[in-house]
Write a protein that holds these residues in place. Structure first.
Motif, mmCIF file in Angstrom:
data_model
loop_
_atom_site.group_PDB
_atom_site.id
_atom_site.type_symbol
_atom_site.label_atom_id
_atom_site.label_comp_id
_atom_site.label_asym_id
_atom_site.label_seq_id
_atom_site.Cartn_x
_atom_site.Cartn_y
_atom_site.Cartn_z
ATOM 1 N N UNK A 9 0.833 -1.213 0.000
ATOM 2 C CA UNK A 9 0.000 0.000 0.000
ATOM 3 C C UNK A 9 0.862 1.254 0.000
ATOM 4 N N UNK A 10 0.319 2.287 -0.622
ATOM 5 C CA UNK A 10 1.129 3.442 -0.993
ATOM 6 C C UNK A 10 1.379 4.411 0.163
ATOM 7 N N UNK A 11 2.541 5.010 0.115
ATOM 8 C CA UNK A 11 2.879 6.170 0.939
ATOM 9 C C UNK A 11 2.999 7.353 -0.020
ATOM 10 N N UNK A 12 2.150 8.384 0.106
ATOM 11 C CA UNK A 12 1.398 8.796 1.290
ATOM 12 C C UNK A 12 -0.093 8.521 1.270
ATOM 13 N N UNK A 13 -0.633 7.861 0.228
ATOM 14 C CA UNK A 13 -2.089 7.794 0.079
ATOM 15 C C UNK A 13 -2.726 6.594 0.765
ATOM 16 N N UNK A 14 -1.937 5.564 1.068
ATOM 17 C CA UNK A 14 -2.473 4.361 1.678
ATOM 18 C C UNK A 14 -3.165 3.425 0.707
ATOM 19 N N UNK A 15 -3.167 3.750 -0.577
ATOM 20 C CA UNK A 15 -3.922 2.962 -1.563
ATOM 21 C C UNK A 15 -3.146 1.693 -1.941
ATOM 22 N N UNK A 16 -3.800 0.524 -1.890
ATOM 23 C CA UNK A 16 -3.140 -0.707 -2.328
ATOM 24 C C UNK A 16 -3.336 -0.943 -3.826
ATOM 25 N N UNK A 17 -2.444 -1.725 -4.398
ATOM 26 C CA UNK A 17 -2.557 -2.136 -5.793
ATOM 27 C C UNK A 17 -2.852 -3.631 -5.816
ATOM 28 N N UNK A 18 -3.802 -4.037 -6.632
ATOM 29 C CA UNK A 18 -4.202 -5.445 -6.699
ATOM 30 C C UNK A 18 -3.024 -6.317 -7.116
#
Length: 357
Positions: free
Chosen positions: A157-166
């Protein structure tokens, strides 16, 4: 052109001194660290450590435990002086001067910095708040076809957005890079902080051969000062990365602490629910002030403001340090990591105060 220094979170004592503040007078919301650690087992291991001998430069015992955890060969594991060292080692070992590094942005600034130091050209494919910060797989695939990058940097999951990639998207991107002899370097530093973390990385079961995964042990166990991380790759690229590493890069203290973390199976199940409860409460408190709060798969969050730099300075004057996201290309957002409930209440109160200015 000489690369510029990378902006980071965490306390800067020189900056605090300019405000007449001591580190004990401020609360750090800018570092994504579990506020309920470190584990007692880690502190006990550090107290028992004999600091006189050189550390094991092969990190054998630690790498054995990590290989067991990820169900891979010992030769596939590289231990490092934090994930940050491994980012720089990978850029130098697998990149090449004059080639392209593609970064799925917004992202940690050290990816681009490490690649520029290695003589590479850096190109970003950015996601935005308008698209819920979701990376666009089609845009990334098109950029791979057009640029044929030597390295693709992705944080999930991404820094800084917290979004994961499948997982399927990660695999697809890795295969696309492989067609041009490129590598996908996947930053997994925050995987263990997900709310419903499975306890293992699904990529352990079907990782493409050109995928380099970098992990941190410092965030979820609250030992950022020790600097300990590791990479998982096929044995050949793992060996290539390791050859660029200075001897004794990972201290005895970091190795002892990491072994204690891996042996402690109770700490994360006990503290992660408390961390997420603190995150839920903090997000609710900030939203009650009328603020726009973005949070995805990680407990830290982005808060929208008119001027991130100004907001950070005003909160600092109230003893609260948040992460100005201008360096991520997000000048209207600050990133906040939840702390203990009483600390979070102090931040909400400080924000209420600055909102009345």
């Amino acid at each position: 052109m000489e690369p510029h220094p990378v902006a980071h979170g965490a306390l800067d004592e020189a900056e605090l001194a300019q405000f007449g503040l001591h580190p004990d007078q401020v609360i750090d919301f800018s570092s994504n660290i579990n506020p309920f650690g470190p584990p007692a087992a880690v502190l006990a291991a550090l107290r028992a450590l004999d600091p006189a001998p050189y550390p094991d430069r092969s990190c054998l015992r630690l790498r054995q435990q990590l290989a067991q955890r990820h169900r891979c060969r010992l030769e596939a594991v590289v231990a490092g002086n934090g994930a940050n060292e491994l980012i720089h080692l990978a850029a130098r070992a697998l990149g090449a001067p004059g080639t392209t590094a593609l970064v799925a942005a917004p992202a940690y600034g050290e990816y681009a910095h490490a690649c520029r130091l290695a003589g590479m050209q850096v190109v970003e494919v950015r996601s935005t708040a308008a698209t819920q910060f979701q990376p666009d797989p089609a845009a990334l695939l098109a950029a791979i076809e057009r640029l044929q990058p030597r390295l693709l940097w992705l944080c999930s999951p991404n820094n800084p957005t917290g979004v994961p990639v499948a997982i399927a998207t990660i695999v697809e991107l890795a295969h696309a890079c492989a067609r041009y002899g490129g590598w996908l370097i996947l930053d997994r530093a925050y995987l263990s902080l997900e709310r419903d973390v499975a306890g293992h990385d699904p990529l352990d079961d079907h990782a493409p051969a050109n995928l380099i995964r970098i992990y941190s042990l410092t965030k979820s166990y609250a030992v950022a000062g020790l600097r300990i991380g590791y990479a998982i790759a096929e044995p050949e690229p793992a060996s290539t990365i390791a050859r660029w590493q200075p001897a004794w890069s990972v201290s005895s203290a970091a190795q002892a602490a990491a072994l204690a973390m891996l042996a402690d199976t109770a700490f994360l199940p006990a503290t992660l629910p408390r961390l997420w409860a603190a995150s839920d409460e903090l997000a609710a408190g900030l939203r009650q002030l009328g603020l726009t709060v973005w949070r995805s798969a990680l407990p830290f969050m982005l808060v929208q403001c008119a001027d991130a730099a100004l907001t950070r300075r005003r909160l600092l004057a109230h003893g609260c340090v948040v992460r100005d996201c201008t360096s991520f290309g997000l000048p209207e957002w600050v990133r906040i990591a939840p702390r203990l409930p009483a600390d979070n209440a102090r931040l909400v109160a400080a924000w209420r105060e600055i909102a009345s200015l």
